[in-house]
Design a protein around this motif. Structure first.
Motif, mmCIF file in Angstrom:
data_model
loop_
_atom_site.group_PDB
_atom_site.id
_atom_site.type_symbol
_atom_site.label_atom_id
_atom_site.label_comp_id
_atom_site.label_asym_id
_atom_site.label_seq_id
_atom_site.Cartn_x
_atom_site.Cartn_y
_atom_site.Cartn_z
ATOM 1 N N THR A 181 -21.915 86.727 -6.275
ATOM 2 C CA THR A 181 -21.857 88.126 -5.875
ATOM 3 C C THR A 181 -20.437 88.409 -5.378
ATOM 4 O O THR A 181 -19.662 87.478 -5.125
ATOM 5 N N ALA A 182 -20.113 89.678 -5.205
ATOM 6 C CA ALA A 182 -18.781 90.012 -4.702
ATOM 7 C C ALA A 182 -18.567 89.428 -3.305
ATOM 8 O O ALA A 182 -17.515 88.847 -3.008
ATOM 9 N N ASP A 183 -19.572 89.553 -2.437
ATOM 10 C CA ASP A 183 -19.437 89.007 -1.090
ATOM 11 C C ASP A 183 -19.382 87.485 -1.100
ATOM 12 O O ASP A 183 -18.634 86.868 -0.326
ATOM 13 N N GLY A 184 -20.172 86.866 -1.965
ATOM 14 C CA GLY A 184 -20.139 85.414 -2.077
ATOM 15 C C GLY A 184 -18.792 84.920 -2.551
ATOM 16 O O GLY A 184 -18.285 83.892 -2.075
ATOM 17 N N LEU A 185 -18.187 85.651 -3.470
ATOM 18 C CA LEU A 185 -16.858 85.281 -3.960
ATOM 19 C C LEU A 185 -15.823 85.396 -2.844
ATOM 20 O O LEU A 185 -14.977 84.512 -2.676
ATOM 21 N N ARG A 186 -15.906 86.475 -2.088
ATOM 22 C CA ARG A 186 -14.951 86.649 -0.988
ATOM 23 C C ARG A 186 -15.055 85.501 0.010
ATOM 24 O O ARG A 186 -14.056 85.023 0.549
ATOM 25 N N GLU A 187 -16.268 85.039 0.279
ATOM 26 C CA GLU A 187 -16.452 83.930 1.221
ATOM 27 C C GLU A 187 -15.802 82.660 0.683
ATOM 28 O O GLU A 187 -15.115 81.938 1.420
#
Length: 340
Positions: free
Chosen positions: A190-196
């Protein structure tokens, strides 16, 4: 890693499932080249081998960059991976980028009959050795996994040497990419998972005394853009359900780390019990829009644009669903082309 002011390149992943022939793979790459895509990546799974196929594709294209995403680090020795990378860099006139990674037990033990032992250390040492090979250095190496002596290319090493990217899903593997590799390949995020995970990449770069901007980040994003938007979404949901449910624990664990532990378990359980339609429904109802660009061309372009704007992401490579036929692949290439 790109900064906030730049936008990610648009690339493609050539289809995972076997096509009618190498000619078909070359034709898709020609289409992507004509439509302005930056690079074509070829997975190496249960289809044709990457080296032979990319050799043909390199001869039939002129501008588009080429790469493996990924070649696993168990089925070839590091020296052979280096020879392969150097050769493909030569035949492509400098357009090749090597993507490697450990894959997972289902592939390494089930398909290749090798022990899935110390995957991170093996990947780390493979990067070291391949880099020596492609730069034409004598390979004298004493590691925990590999001890090598006496090898050196007997032809002029390619200039420039091909970059070496590493694929990874978890914090430690991404940190490794940031510390030692030229790039990181991300998939099923996900976008948030990638950012993490990008934070792990930055930490790895800092540990290696490197500038994070020098580590190229590529996201493999399931994508399907058809006039029949419902069909496109169904194909993308089937694709994600297969990876989370049917490809061992790695993708399931990755989805769990991104805040969807119960969902990941439910998808895997449904898939394992033969309830494939239920697994697909769970994806479609819960995470499809967070993990894919699928639907009508307008819907898919909107989702793709949101991923491409993520700070730190250098490229988005469109991954066509496993069940997509040639017509659907071509339609998606055209609909999501950079110059469309």
């Amino acid at each position: 890693m790109s900064d906030a002011s730049s936008r990610a390149d648009r690339e493609i992943h050539l289809p995972v499932a076997a096509q009618d022939g190498v000619d078909a793979i070359a034709e898709m790459t020609n289409r992507a080249e004509d439509r302005g895509y930056e690079r074509a990546w070829l997975p190496e799974t249960w289809g044709r081998d990457a080296a032979s196929t990319l050799g043909v594709v390199a001869e039939r294209t002129e501008r588009i960059e080429l790469g493996t995403s990924i070649a696993n680090v168990y089925s070839r020795s590091p020296a052979l991976l280096g020879q392969t990378a150097a050769t493909l860099q030569e035949v492509s006139d400098g357009r090749f980028r090597l993507g490697i990674g450990p894959s997972g037990p289902a592939v390494i033990e089930g398909w290749h009959g090798a022990d899935f032992d110390r995957p991170l250390r093996r990947t780390r040492e493979t990067v070291d050795i391949v880099r020596k090979v492609v730069e034409g250095e004598p390979v004298e190496y004493d590691g925990d996994v590999f001890t090598l002596s006496g090898f050196r290319l007997r032809f002029e090493p390619p200039d420039p040497a091909p970059p070496i990217d590493v694929a990874g899903l978890g914090p430690k593997s991404v940190e490794l990419a940031g510390r030692f590799a030229d790039g990181w390949h991300a998939t099923t995020f996900t976008a948030d998972g990638l950012r993490e995970r990008l934070e792990d990449l930055r930490r790895g770069a800092e540990l290696g005394d490197r500038d994070p901007e020098d580590v190229r980040v590529t996201l493999s994003l399931p994508a399907c853009a058809l006039e029949d938007g419902d069909e496109a979404r169904q194909l993308a949901a089937q694709h994600l359900a297969f990876y989370v449910g049917g490809m061992g624990t790695y993708y399931r664990d990755s989805l769990a780390r991104q805040g969807h532990e119960e969902l990941a378990t439910d998808i895997a359980s449904a898939w394992a019990s033969g309830e494939r339609d239920r697994a697909v429904e769970l994806v479609a109802e819960n995470v499809l829009d967070d993990m894919a660009a699928a639907g009508t061309p307008e819907q898919a372009r909107e989702r793709l644009s949101e991923f491409e704007s993520i700070e730190g992401l250098d490229a988005v490579a469109l991954a066509f669903p496993r069940g997509a036929d040639r017509e659907a692949i071509d339609e998606t290439i055209d609909a999501l082309a950079p110059d469309a």
